[in-house]
Enzyme design. Structure first.
Site: not given
Ligand code: GRF
Length: 215
Positions: A13, A15, A91, A93, A110, A175
């Site tokens: 976490g 980001n 993580m 989709i 990403h 990032e």
């Protein structure tokens, strides 16, 4: 326009932390309404709690399929008054079920220069391939894996001595910076997504008054 954010995480976490710091310091006009993790042990949950942000755990293994998992996420984020979603080290989709609830309003960070090295462990992929430059990408999410329209990219040289971990360590602050910047552009109303009606063509991203390449 203050962005009402929902953030999805699976782990550390950092980001998410960058977003929380930027909102607390008023560098970003946004409120994190809810942080959801698919893993109860994600360290980022504690980071959110410390910032006084609501959290929830939705275990993907408790759902029979991806759609059912995404429906649970949509219910939570809608109830929390979220209008933009950020995938910050999430993580899983996501499916059309989630994307259609937040059309062109789901952002991912990403750690590579897409379309190179999508999927997991992009830093290790870059080292293994032998590229001389990599970076990170903030993009809108579509149903593919890291294939959505690109908003912004930041570049980072790969050094001959780099390992996966040294490269990842240099990319991480990039990032954080890129994600907060891109969200700031959205909050400033600088983003328009142009979709050709009834065509499968890639949407065109218009970002006004900013340089989406960060060196
Ligand atoms: C970051 O490298 C992000 O780009 C990738 O997963 C990692 C998550 O890190 N998608 P953190 O959980 O934000 O610290």
């Amino acid at each position: 326009m203050t962005l009402e954010l929902g953030v999805l995480i699976s782990g550390r976490g950092s980001n998410l932390g960058a977003i929380l710091d930027a909102t607390a310091e008023r560098r970003l006009d946004a409120r994190v309404r809810l942080v959801v993790s698919n893993r109860a042990d994600a360290a980022g949950l504690e980071r959110a709690r410390l910032a006084g942000v609501a959290t929830a755990v939705v275990d993907h293994k408790a759902h029979p399929d991806r759609e059912s998992f995404d429906r649970a996420l949509v219910r939570l984020f809608c109830a929390a008054g979220v209008d933009w979603l950020v995938l910050a080290g999430f993580m899983r989709i996501v499916t059309g079920t989630l994307l259609s609830a937040f059309p062109d309003r789901v952002v991912n960070i990403h750690p590579a220069l897409l379309p190179a090295f999508p999927g997991v462990d992009a830093q290790a992929q870059a080292i293994a391939y032998g590229v001389r430059v990599t970076g990170c990408t903030v993009h809108l999410v579509n149903e593919g894996v890291d294939t959505g329209p690109i908003l912004a990219q930041s570049i980072e040289p790969v050094l001959p001595t780099d390992t996966r971990d040294t490269l990842a360590a240099r990319l991480l602050p990039r990032e954080h910076d890129l994600l907060v910047r891109a969200l700031g552009w959205i909050a400033d109303g600088r983003l328009t997504v142009h979709r050709a009606p009834a065509s499968g063509a890639r949407p065109e991203i218009e970002l006004r008054g900013v340089d989406p390449l960060v060196r």
